[in-house]
Design an enzyme around this catalytic site. Sequence first.
Site, mmCIF file in Angstrom:
data_model
loop_
_atom_site.group_PDB
_atom_site.id
_atom_site.type_symbol
_atom_site.label_atom_id
_atom_site.label_comp_id
_atom_site.label_asym_id
_atom_site.label_seq_id
_atom_site.Cartn_x
_atom_site.Cartn_y
_atom_site.Cartn_z
ATOM 1 N N CYS A 107 0.786 -1.337 -0.218
ATOM 2 C CA CYS A 107 -0.176 0.040 0.025
ATOM 3 C C CYS A 107 0.718 1.294 0.040
ATOM 4 O O CYS A 107 1.458 1.499 0.840
ATOM 5 C CB CYS A 107 -0.764 -0.142 1.270
ATOM 6 S SG CYS A 107 -1.653 1.558 1.820
ATOM 7 N N CYS A 110 0.120 3.802 2.802
ATOM 8 C CA CYS A 110 0.694 3.241 4.198
ATOM 9 C C CYS A 110 2.049 3.379 4.287
ATOM 10 O O CYS A 110 2.363 3.788 5.436
ATOM 11 C CB CYS A 110 0.328 1.656 4.190
ATOM 12 S SG CYS A 110 -1.073 1.041 4.061
#
Length: 189
Positions: A107, A110
């Site tokens: 991600c 993230c």
Amino acid sequence: MAMQISISSPSSMSSSQIVSSGVRMFCRDRLRGWRSGEFGFARLSRKCGSGRGRGPAVSVSVSASLEVAGAVAVVGQVTEVNKDTFWPIVNAAEGKVVVLDMYTQWCGPCKVIAPKFQDLSEKYLDVLFLKLDCNQENKASDIFHSLAKELGIRVVPTFKILKDGKVAKEVTGAKFDDLVAAIDAVRSS
């Protein structure tokens, strides 16, 4: 709760000199009130000695960690958890605020917010910061018993802010300002 105390002194002093000079006794007396109940999860440091018969200056550093179910959650750091260690750590936190970052390694958002999350863990020493790799967690356990499913995660990153073992706030996405506001709101409640 484990307390770690480290004592450092000028390089000209040996440990036996510290003990014999009485500085250690003075520092112990100064640290007597530093219990986990008074300061929660905290990292404290203090300079002892260097005045009127107290001996040479000695730096004393105290840090706290929470040891449960084989996992050690350290204040000022982000601790990786899984479904087996998460709830025991949250329950042992006894009323402290716990922030869980649920992320995946692939991600992009993230990865962007991860260093900022680490910075928050160093700033808020009265809060416990945890992270859970949802990809690894789902591979390692039955999908129907995963922590991500239990907490209702549908998007990463998702941050759960818990207090007294219950989710008090949730922030979805890499929204740093929203995360800080949610942490502050739960801390002050």
